[in-house]
Write an enzyme that holds these catalytic residues in place. Sequence first.
Site, PDB file in Angstrom:
ATOM      1  N   THR A   1       0.845  -1.205   0.000  1.00  0.00           N
ATOM      2  CA  THR A   1       0.000   0.000   0.000  1.00  0.00           C
ATOM      3  C   THR A   1       0.877   1.250   0.000  1.00  0.00           C
ATOM      4  OG1 THR A   1      -1.689  -1.197   1.242  1.00  0.00           O
ATOM      5  CG2 THR A   1      -1.850   1.207   1.243  1.00  0.00           C
ATOM      6  N   ARG A  29     -11.789  -9.613  -3.322  1.00  0.00           N
ATOM      7  CA  ARG A  29     -11.586  -9.082  -1.969  1.00  0.00           C
ATOM      8  C   ARG A  29     -11.266  -7.585  -2.047  1.00  0.00           C
ATOM      9  NH1 ARG A  29      -7.121  -6.352   0.785  1.00  0.00           N
ATOM     10  NH2 ARG A  29      -7.305  -6.794   2.993  1.00  0.00           N
ATOM     11  N   VAL A  30     -11.987  -6.799  -1.290  1.00  0.00           N
ATOM     12  CA  VAL A  30     -11.706  -5.368  -1.211  1.00  0.00           C
ATOM     13  C   VAL A  30     -11.354  -5.050   0.231  1.00  0.00           C
ATOM     14  CG1 VAL A  30     -12.662  -3.046  -1.464  1.00  0.00           C
ATOM     15  CG2 VAL A  30     -13.227  -4.813  -3.140  1.00  0.00           C
ATOM     16  N   GLY A  31     -10.253  -4.361   0.430  1.00  0.00           N
ATOM     17  CA  GLY A  31      -9.795  -4.033   1.785  1.00  0.00           C
ATOM     18  C   GLY A  31     -10.229  -2.652   2.217  1.00  0.00           C
ATOM     19  N   ASP A  32      -9.435  -2.067   3.093  1.00  0.00           N
ATOM     20  CA  ASP A  32      -9.790  -0.769   3.682  1.00  0.00           C
ATOM     21  C   ASP A  32      -9.593   0.402   2.730  1.00  0.00           C
ATOM     22  OD1 ASP A  32      -6.910  -1.470   4.050  1.00  0.00           O
ATOM     23  OD2 ASP A  32      -6.812   0.601   4.736  1.00  0.00           O
ATOM     24  N   THR A  52      -2.257   2.195   6.228  1.00  0.00           N
ATOM     25  CA  THR A  52      -1.747   0.963   5.616  1.00  0.00           C
ATOM     26  C   THR A  52      -1.708  -0.111   6.689  1.00  0.00           C
ATOM     27  OG1 THR A  52       0.197  -0.098   4.640  1.00  0.00           O
ATOM     28  CG2 THR A  52       0.624   1.816   5.998  1.00  0.00           C
ATOM     29  N   GLY A  53      -1.829  -1.366   6.265  1.00  0.00           N
ATOM     30  CA  GLY A  53      -1.774  -2.459   7.236  1.00  0.00           C
ATOM     31  C   GLY A  53      -2.765  -3.540   6.878  1.00  0.00           C
ATOM     32  N   GLY A  55      -6.048  -4.763   6.204  1.00  0.00           N
ATOM     33  CA  GLY A  55      -7.250  -4.039   5.796  1.00  0.00           C
ATOM     34  C   GLY A  55      -8.484  -4.381   6.606  1.00  0.00           C
TER      35      GLY A  55
END
Lengths: 140, 166
Positions: A1, A29-32, A52-53, A55
């Site tokens: 990220t 898959r969708v993260g943060d 970042t990290g 999600g």
Amino acid sequence: TVGAVAVDREGNVACATSTGGMLNKMEGRVGDTPCIGSGGYADNQSGAVSTTGVGEAIMKVTLARLILFHMEQGQSVEAASDLGLAHMKSRVGGLGGVVTVDPQGRWAARFNSLQMAWAAGQNGTLHYGLYAGEDFTQSM
Amino acid sequence: MLPVVVVHGGAGHVPRTRAEQSLSGVCSAARGGYAVLRGGGSSMDAVVEAVRILENDPHFNAGCGSVLNVRGDVEMDAIVMDGRTLSSGAVSAVRNIANPVQLARLVMDKTSHACLTAGGAQQFARSLGVPEVPQESLITEYSRMRWKKNLAPDANPVECQMGKMG
């Protein structure tokens, strides 16, 4: 990220974040990152954050908005960032990092993972680091 | 009030062999974003420019250099947000776009929506003439190596990516 936050001459704040996501993630898959308040948030009344990290952990605590909430309560950019990351770790076990600014141009790069490459440009000076506590500088 | 831009790469584990390039990449992005501010550009212009530079740097997990999904494909997400108006734009699960952050900004500037995903985002990009790039141009040898390593049944992709606590 990757991500960035900035304050311009008029005191306007903004954030941007972009990612390829998690290694070997499920298709779809969708993260943060694209979620407002998780991957980033910007409000001239408080500041801007890019995260970042992990999600899924970041989304559970809406990390970017949480940090700005702490700033609205009077915390500094550093303290608010640390409080948000500590809450995420204790509540959902997630590691991550953030860059944060307030409309006055105060800034922080904080993380509870082992490393996060970061850099900041202000007043003709470049600051950068990789491990916690590092703040190397050079003239721009 | 002093203009400032702050940029980051991914939180987690940066292998020793890539540490120097990662630092060099974030410094270039901060310089790029700061040059925009010094030239009178807005904070939005500055963050988009900084992130565009990082997306084009193969040492970061975004744009070129993105990690691969379980099928070996690239699916990217991005967001921008403007603190003046709380305007925002985002894209998710986009493919074949070199700079998803610029597409996210177009979502903010050209639509009334907050996020466009997958095929819809692709169609939106096409309608605005955003060039598509071959998937292969976004995939690096490093990301392919990590993908293969984490196909093993006992692999732990999250630990591989995040590493230990600081």
